[in-house]
Design an enzyme around this catalytic site. Structure first.
Site, mmCIF file in Angstrom:
data_model
loop_
_atom_site.group_PDB
_atom_site.id
_atom_site.type_symbol
_atom_site.label_atom_id
_atom_site.label_comp_id
_atom_site.label_asym_id
_atom_site.label_seq_id
_atom_site.Cartn_x
_atom_site.Cartn_y
_atom_site.Cartn_z
ATOM 1 N N HIS A 138 -6.142 -10.636 -3.243
ATOM 2 C CA HIS A 138 -5.168 -9.528 -3.125
ATOM 3 C C HIS A 138 -4.181 -9.515 -4.295
ATOM 4 O O HIS A 138 -3.004 -9.239 -4.109
ATOM 5 C CB HIS A 138 -4.398 -9.630 -1.794
ATOM 6 C CG HIS A 138 -5.243 -9.374 -0.585
ATOM 7 N ND1 HIS A 138 -5.417 -8.111 -0.056
ATOM 8 C CD2 HIS A 138 -5.982 -10.203 0.196
ATOM 9 C CE1 HIS A 138 -6.205 -8.176 1.008
ATOM 10 N NE2 HIS A 138 -6.578 -9.441 1.185
ATOM 11 N N ASP A 144 -5.781 -15.020 2.656
ATOM 12 C CA ASP A 144 -6.772 -14.220 3.385
ATOM 13 C C ASP A 144 -7.773 -13.567 2.435
ATOM 14 O O ASP A 144 -7.465 -13.298 1.274
ATOM 15 C CB ASP A 144 -6.095 -13.132 4.235
ATOM 16 C CG ASP A 144 -5.285 -12.158 3.381
ATOM 17 O OD1 ASP A 144 -4.685 -12.606 2.396
ATOM 18 O OD2 ASP A 144 -5.259 -10.960 3.706
ATOM 19 N N GLU A 145 -8.962 -13.331 2.956
ATOM 20 C CA GLU A 145 -9.979 -12.492 2.326
ATOM 21 C C GLU A 145 -10.205 -12.811 0.844
ATOM 22 O O GLU A 145 -10.182 -11.923 0.003
ATOM 23 C CB GLU A 145 -9.595 -11.014 2.482
ATOM 24 C CG GLU A 145 -9.475 -10.604 3.932
ATOM 25 C CD GLU A 145 -9.112 -9.136 4.115
ATOM 26 O OE1 GLU A 145 -9.903 -8.414 4.723
ATOM 27 O OE2 GLU A 145 -8.029 -8.724 3.657
ATOM 28 N N ASP A 147 0.252 -6.939 -3.095
ATOM 29 C CA ASP A 147 -1.162 -6.776 -2.749
ATOM 30 C C ASP A 147 -1.880 -6.120 -3.917
ATOM 31 O O ASP A 147 -1.259 -5.829 -4.942
ATOM 32 C CB ASP A 147 -1.327 -5.964 -1.447
ATOM 33 C CG ASP A 147 -2.526 -6.451 -0.638
ATOM 34 O OD1 ASP A 147 -3.645 -6.472 -1.193
ATOM 35 O OD2 ASP A 147 -2.355 -6.820 0.539
ATOM 36 N N TYR A 167 -2.596 -4.925 15.502
ATOM 37 C CA TYR A 167 -2.497 -4.168 14.243
ATOM 38 C C TYR A 167 -2.160 -2.713 14.600
ATOM 39 O O TYR A 167 -3.025 -1.921 14.946
ATOM 40 C CB TYR A 167 -3.804 -4.271 13.451
ATOM 41 C CG TYR A 167 -3.842 -5.444 12.490
ATOM 42 C CD1 TYR A 167 -3.112 -6.599 12.764
ATOM 43 C CD2 TYR A 167 -4.593 -5.405 11.322
ATOM 44 C CE1 TYR A 167 -3.140 -7.679 11.888
ATOM 45 C CE2 TYR A 167 -4.619 -6.479 10.443
ATOM 46 C CZ TYR A 167 -3.889 -7.615 10.739
ATOM 47 O OH TYR A 167 -3.917 -8.679 9.874
ATOM 48 N N PHE A 168 -0.903 -2.383 14.480
ATOM 49 C CA PHE A 168 -0.463 -1.082 14.968
ATOM 50 C C PHE A 168 -0.816 0.070 14.032
ATOM 51 O O PHE A 168 -0.478 1.213 14.312
ATOM 52 C CB PHE A 168 1.038 -1.108 15.265
ATOM 53 C CG PHE A 168 1.386 -2.041 16.389
ATOM 54 C CD1 PHE A 168 0.716 -1.961 17.597
ATOM 55 C CD2 PHE A 168 2.358 -3.004 16.238
ATOM 56 C CE1 PHE A 168 1.005 -2.831 18.638
ATOM 57 C CE2 PHE A 168 2.667 -3.882 17.268
ATOM 58 C CZ PHE A 168 1.993 -3.796 18.468
ATOM 59 N N ASP A 169 -1.498 -0.230 12.921
ATOM 60 C CA ASP A 169 -2.009 0.877 12.108
ATOM 61 C C ASP A 169 -3.373 1.342 12.625
ATOM 62 O O ASP A 169 -3.948 2.295 12.088
ATOM 63 C CB ASP A 169 -2.072 0.503 10.620
ATOM 64 C CG ASP A 169 -2.697 -0.866 10.364
ATOM 65 O OD1 ASP A 169 -2.398 -1.815 11.107
ATOM 66 O OD2 ASP A 169 -3.485 -0.978 9.411
ATOM 67 N N ARG A 223 0.851 -1.203 0.000
ATOM 68 C CA ARG A 223 0.000 0.000 0.000
ATOM 69 C C ARG A 223 0.877 1.239 0.000
ATOM 70 O O ARG A 223 0.597 2.200 -0.692
ATOM 71 C CB ARG A 223 -0.926 -0.010 1.217
ATOM 72 C CG ARG A 223 -2.176 -0.863 1.067
ATOM 73 C CD ARG A 223 -1.896 -2.309 0.700
ATOM 74 N NE ARG A 223 -3.071 -3.153 0.654
ATOM 75 C CZ ARG A 223 -3.517 -3.886 1.682
ATOM 76 N NH1 ARG A 223 -2.872 -3.907 2.835
ATOM 77 N NH2 ARG A 223 -4.591 -4.635 1.546
ATOM 78 N N TRP A 251 -5.057 -13.593 12.474
ATOM 79 C CA TRP A 251 -5.181 -12.129 12.466
ATOM 80 C C TRP A 251 -6.592 -11.634 12.701
ATOM 81 O O TRP A 251 -6.793 -10.553 13.234
ATOM 82 C CB TRP A 251 -4.692 -11.572 11.119
ATOM 83 C CG TRP A 251 -5.614 -11.840 9.956
ATOM 84 C CD1 TRP A 251 -5.696 -12.987 9.216
ATOM 85 C CD2 TRP A 251 -6.601 -10.957 9.415
ATOM 86 N NE1 TRP A 251 -6.661 -12.870 8.251
ATOM 87 C CE2 TRP A 251 -7.232 -11.619 8.345
ATOM 88 C CE3 TRP A 251 -7.011 -9.650 9.733
ATOM 89 C CZ2 TRP A 251 -8.270 -11.053 7.597
ATOM 90 C CZ3 TRP A 251 -8.039 -9.067 8.983
ATOM 91 C CH2 TRP A 251 -8.647 -9.771 7.922
#
Ligand code: ACM
Ligand code: ZN
Length: 426
Positions: free
Chosen positions: A221, A284-285, A151, A377-379, A122, A352
């Protein structure tokens, strides 16, 4: 203990001398000879656990004991923490108090996996920034970097066989502004690591006792890769590198055999660059609605006697595992990949989505890295007054340090490999 390990102490002694004006020397101690003065002494001690160390600060000498290179390295990190902060720089500093109190420290990590996840898709972190991150990880005695290299919003690693991955996949034409989903800038944004850059960062990490697990996030992704190679998707496109955050519903098509040829080629180059035993292949996802509509995916499901598209993800991930296995590597995956429980137990799961996802994975017998977004998740922002993300939770350092594994049974704890903080860069 090899020379390379002892050189960690040597270079620390030189650094200390240059900054403090001391004349410390370092030397290994073989037996029971008298302690040399003003010395940093190393004694190999095979009874100390991997990565553990003992540090004895005496009036005339500092004695480090460990059984491996990491143990020595962490003893030095602790010594640095006890010294004036000038030790982290390279400028001579005479006005600092270059003294150490006498003490004995016996230290060893609770977990063998102490990780940090960094998303460079990102937002791209050039290799010099990655080195700063590795320095900070070393200071905190972290030993694993999980490097999220691909991603929807960008492909960041050079793959020689597929040059369009970086020519096209590393650049998006626009980026959404803040959290305004319909508002975009008009500035192309890009960046990627050459294979030489990757080797340099891997070496830098190894010098700091950090293993790097690369992630190629599959089969979802993958918009950046699909923009470069559209015939690997279910619809054939057109696709573009996503300028929007979040997840896209376009995914790789497991119904086309060329998808697996592509992945095997890509992973082969990745495996050659990273010595890590584990290679992260995502999982994931994954939006499965395109698989349900795609004629190739439907034909594959029919051949395999499947009615549930989750089984198609199992099949996809099993093929990833087989590719890695044939190169002597193992898969690491996000927790969704083991939801049905069919996936090989040789994989390592990164839990996660929630604490429950970690509990489920450990209960099913998967070795698990615990990193639920609600804690790690530190964001995420740290208070309601602060700007930023909160989709997982709003939390502060107190909550992170307070994570106590209270819901894990002793059996589940046996499957916990460790903890990981994550920084996604949306
Ligand atoms: C993830 O945050 N999608 C692993
Ligand atoms: Zn398909």
């Amino acid at each position: 203990m090899d020379k390379n390990s002892l050189s960690i102490i040597d270079s620390f002694a030189q650094n200390l001398n240059a900054i403090s004006g001391f004349q410390t020397t370092s030397q290994p101690l073989e037996g029971t000879e008298a302690l040399p003065k003003k010395n940093i002494v190393f004694k190999a001690n095979k009874d100390i656990v991997p990565e553990g160390y003992e540090l004895s600060i005496q009036p005339d000498a500092v004695i480090i004991q460990a059984s491996d290179r990491s143990g020595i390295f962490y003893a030095i990190q602790t010594l640095k923490q006890l010294l004036p902060t000038a030790i982290y720089g390279d400028q001579p500093t005479s006005d600092a108090q270059w003294t150490l109190p006498c003490m004995e420290i016996k230290d060893a990590p609770r977990f063998g996996y102490r990780g940090l996840h960094i998303d460079v898709a990102r937002h791209f972190f050039p290799k010099e920034e990655m080195k700063k991150i590795l320095d900070l990880m070393a200071l905190h005695k972290q030993n694993t970097l999980h490097w999220h290299l691909t991603d929807d919003q960008g492909w960041r690693i050079e793959i020689k066989k597929y040059p369009r991955l970086t020519e096209i996949g590393s650049i998006r034409n626009k980026t959404m502004i803040r959290k305004e989903w319909d508002n975009y800038d008009t500035t192309p944004y890009g960046g990627f690591y050459t294979q030489e850059d990757i080797k340099e960062v891997v070496k830098y990490a190894e010098e700091r006792c950090i293993n790097i697990i690369p992630e190629v996030d599959l089969p979802g992704h993958m918009m950046a890769a699909l923009a470069a190679y559209p015939d690997l998707g279910c619809t054939g496109g057109p696709y573009e590198v996503s300028g929007q955050w979040g997840v896209r519903d376009d995914v790789l098509c497991p119904g086309k055999e060329k998808t697996f040829t592509f992945i095997e080629d890509v992973l082969t180059e990745v495996m050659e660059l990273f010595p890590s035993e584990y290679i992260h292949v995502g999982g994931d996802e994954v939006d499965m609605s395109q698989w349900e509509r795609c004629p190739d995916c439907r034909a594959l499901m029919k051949r395999e006697g499947m009615t549930d598209p989750h089984r198609l993800e199992d099949l996809f991930m099993e093929r990833m595992a087989a590719i890695l296995r044939s190169h002597g590597k193992r898969p690491a995956v996000w927790n969704e990949a083991v939801r049905t429980g069919a996936f090989a137990r040789e994989c390592r799961v990164h839990g996660w989505e929630s604490v429950k996802a970690c509990l489920d994975a450990t209960a099913k017998g998967y070795r698990t890295v615990v990193m639920p977004g609600q804690y790690f998740y530190f964001d995420m922002r740290q208070s309601p007054r602060e700007d930023g993300h909160d989709w997982a939770a709003i939390f502060d350092a107190r909550k992170v340090y307070g994570f106590g594994f209270t819901e894990f049974s002793p059996e589940q704890m046996r499957n916990v490999e460790g903890l990981q903080g994550a920084f996604f860069s949306e």
